[in-house]
Scaffold this motif. Structure first.
Motif, mmCIF file in Angstrom:
data_model
loop_
_atom_site.group_PDB
_atom_site.id
_atom_site.type_symbol
_atom_site.label_atom_id
_atom_site.label_comp_id
_atom_site.label_asym_id
_atom_site.label_seq_id
_atom_site.Cartn_x
_atom_site.Cartn_y
_atom_site.Cartn_z
ATOM 1 N N THR A 1 74.712 35.158 -41.714
ATOM 2 C CA THR A 1 75.838 34.504 -42.386
ATOM 3 C C THR A 1 76.905 35.527 -42.758
ATOM 4 O O THR A 1 78.105 35.277 -42.616
ATOM 5 C CB THR A 1 75.351 33.759 -43.641
ATOM 6 N N PHE A 2 76.488 36.691 -43.228
ATOM 7 C CA PHE A 2 77.400 37.783 -43.572
ATOM 8 C C PHE A 2 78.235 38.190 -42.363
ATOM 9 O O PHE A 2 79.455 38.335 -42.455
ATOM 10 C CB PHE A 2 76.574 38.965 -44.081
ATOM 11 N N GLN A 3 77.584 38.342 -41.212
ATOM 12 C CA GLN A 3 78.309 38.814 -40.033
ATOM 13 C C GLN A 3 79.239 37.756 -39.458
ATOM 14 O O GLN A 3 80.397 38.045 -39.155
ATOM 15 C CB GLN A 3 77.338 39.278 -38.943
ATOM 16 N N VAL A 4 78.744 36.527 -39.299
ATOM 17 C CA VAL A 4 79.548 35.480 -38.663
ATOM 18 C C VAL A 4 80.735 35.081 -39.537
ATOM 19 O O VAL A 4 81.875 34.982 -39.064
ATOM 20 C CB VAL A 4 78.680 34.251 -38.344
ATOM 21 N N ASN A 5 80.486 34.844 -40.810
ATOM 22 C CA ASN A 5 81.541 34.330 -41.684
ATOM 23 C C ASN A 5 82.517 35.405 -42.137
ATOM 24 O O ASN A 5 83.701 35.117 -42.336
ATOM 25 C CB ASN A 5 80.917 33.667 -42.916
ATOM 26 N N TYR A 6 82.013 36.637 -42.293
ATOM 27 C CA TYR A 6 82.852 37.669 -42.885
ATOM 28 C C TYR A 6 83.112 38.876 -41.981
ATOM 29 O O TYR A 6 84.247 39.177 -41.617
ATOM 30 C CB TYR A 6 82.223 38.140 -44.204
ATOM 31 N N LEU A 7 82.048 39.582 -41.592
ATOM 32 C CA LEU A 7 82.218 40.890 -40.966
ATOM 33 C C LEU A 7 82.954 40.830 -39.634
ATOM 34 O O LEU A 7 83.892 41.595 -39.402
ATOM 35 C CB LEU A 7 80.851 41.562 -40.795
ATOM 36 N N SER B 1 68.283 29.691 -42.529
ATOM 37 C CA SER B 1 67.197 30.564 -42.957
ATOM 38 C C SER B 1 67.573 32.013 -42.661
ATOM 39 O O SER B 1 68.434 32.293 -41.827
ATOM 40 C CB SER B 1 65.910 30.203 -42.215
ATOM 41 N N TYR B 2 66.910 32.946 -43.349
ATOM 42 C CA TYR B 2 67.245 34.356 -43.164
ATOM 43 C C TYR B 2 67.068 34.764 -41.702
ATOM 44 O O TYR B 2 66.017 34.563 -41.093
ATOM 45 C CB TYR B 2 66.361 35.258 -44.027
ATOM 46 N N THR B 3 68.147 35.320 -41.137
ATOM 47 C CA THR B 3 68.152 35.765 -39.750
ATOM 48 C C THR B 3 69.000 37.021 -39.645
ATOM 49 O O THR B 3 70.065 37.106 -40.260
ATOM 50 C CB THR B 3 68.757 34.690 -38.818
ATOM 51 N N GLU B 4 68.535 37.973 -38.860
ATOM 52 C CA GLU B 4 69.325 39.165 -38.575
ATOM 53 C C GLU B 4 69.936 39.049 -37.188
ATOM 54 O O GLU B 4 69.308 38.546 -36.259
ATOM 55 C CB GLU B 4 68.459 40.429 -38.640
#
Length: 242
Positions: free
Chosen positions: A111-117, A100-103
């Motif tokens: 998901t953006f931060q863990v998988n990519y950034l 679910s959407y989490t910051e």
């Protein structure tokens, strides 16, 4: 009849050093185990030391890394450099899916931060070490065929307009592949190879820990693919179908 897994039998130099993010479970665990069993030094970079425990006979070491935190990621980078180890292969394996959407505390969609950034931060800070550790250094990103469902939209990159847990997982895997191509252009003639791989449909805790429905869907998908491969590789069945 059907597909059968085979593995090359090789011996790795004891000082050839690998970092495996998320090496305490799933694909990362199997990767770390194989490398260590064949003689390489493995750094398992993850949050839980307890889950990273392995046999004392293997050259495996735990280092704390929480990809949900850019501070933790930088602490890992600095701690690794302080050890004075070389680095020959960086395997960016850790990831999350279908949440679910989490910051995060850093203000990014999780998901953006863990998988990519956070992985990109690791790569950029460790490239100098990869360059000085000798020829044939490598960066491997464990991506996914799910990247085909992703897209690049700066206006909604953090879910500012809309959010879907499946689509945003695909986005994160697409960003990995995009950064692979960008880095490949910049790493020409440096002795560093960079790759993105699709591991296939693997029944790990990646989805099942985050998405209740996947406990049903993942095994079904896995069995469907096994059936597809069996049919594809069986001439007798093809003759019947045709």
């Amino acid at each position: 009849m059907g597909a059968r897994l085979t593995y090359p039998e090789i011996t790795l130099a004891e000082d050839r050093t690998y970092i495996v993010t998320g090496g305490n479970g799933g694909i990362g665990y199997e990767t770390a185990k194989y490398i260590a069993a064949h003689g390489g030094r493995v750094i398992i970079a993850c949050r839980s030391e307890e889950r990273a425990d392995g046999p004392d006979t293997l050259n495996v070491e735990f280092m704390k890394l929480d990809l949900e935190s850019l501070t933790s990621t930088m602490e890992f980078i600095n701690a690794y450099k302080a050890k004075g180890y070389p680095l020959h292969v960086l395997i960016c394996n850790a990831g999350i899916a279908f949440i679910s959407y989490t910051e995060t505390a850093d203000g990014f969609e999780k998901t953006f931060q863990v998988n990519y950034l956070s992985h990109l931060l690791l790569i950029l800070h460790l490239i100098p070490l990869l360059r000085t550790s000798g020829p044939n250094s490598r960066i491997v990103m464990v991506s996914s065929l799910a990247h085909v469902f992703g897209s690049f939209n700066l206006d909604n990159i953090q879910g500012e307009q809309s959010y879907d847990r499946f689509t945003f997982y695909g986005h994160s895997k697409l960003y990995q592949i995009m950064s692979m191509y960008a880095l490949d252009r910049r790493l020409k003639n440096t002795g560093i190879g960079i790759f993105a791989v699709h591991p296939g449909t693997v029944e790990t805790g990646l989805a099942t820990n985050n998405w209740t429905e996947s406990k049903i869907l993942v095994p079904i998908t896995h069995n469907f693919l096994k059936l597809f491969l069996y049919v594809f590789q069986s001439p007798a069945i093809w003759e019947t179908l045709l």
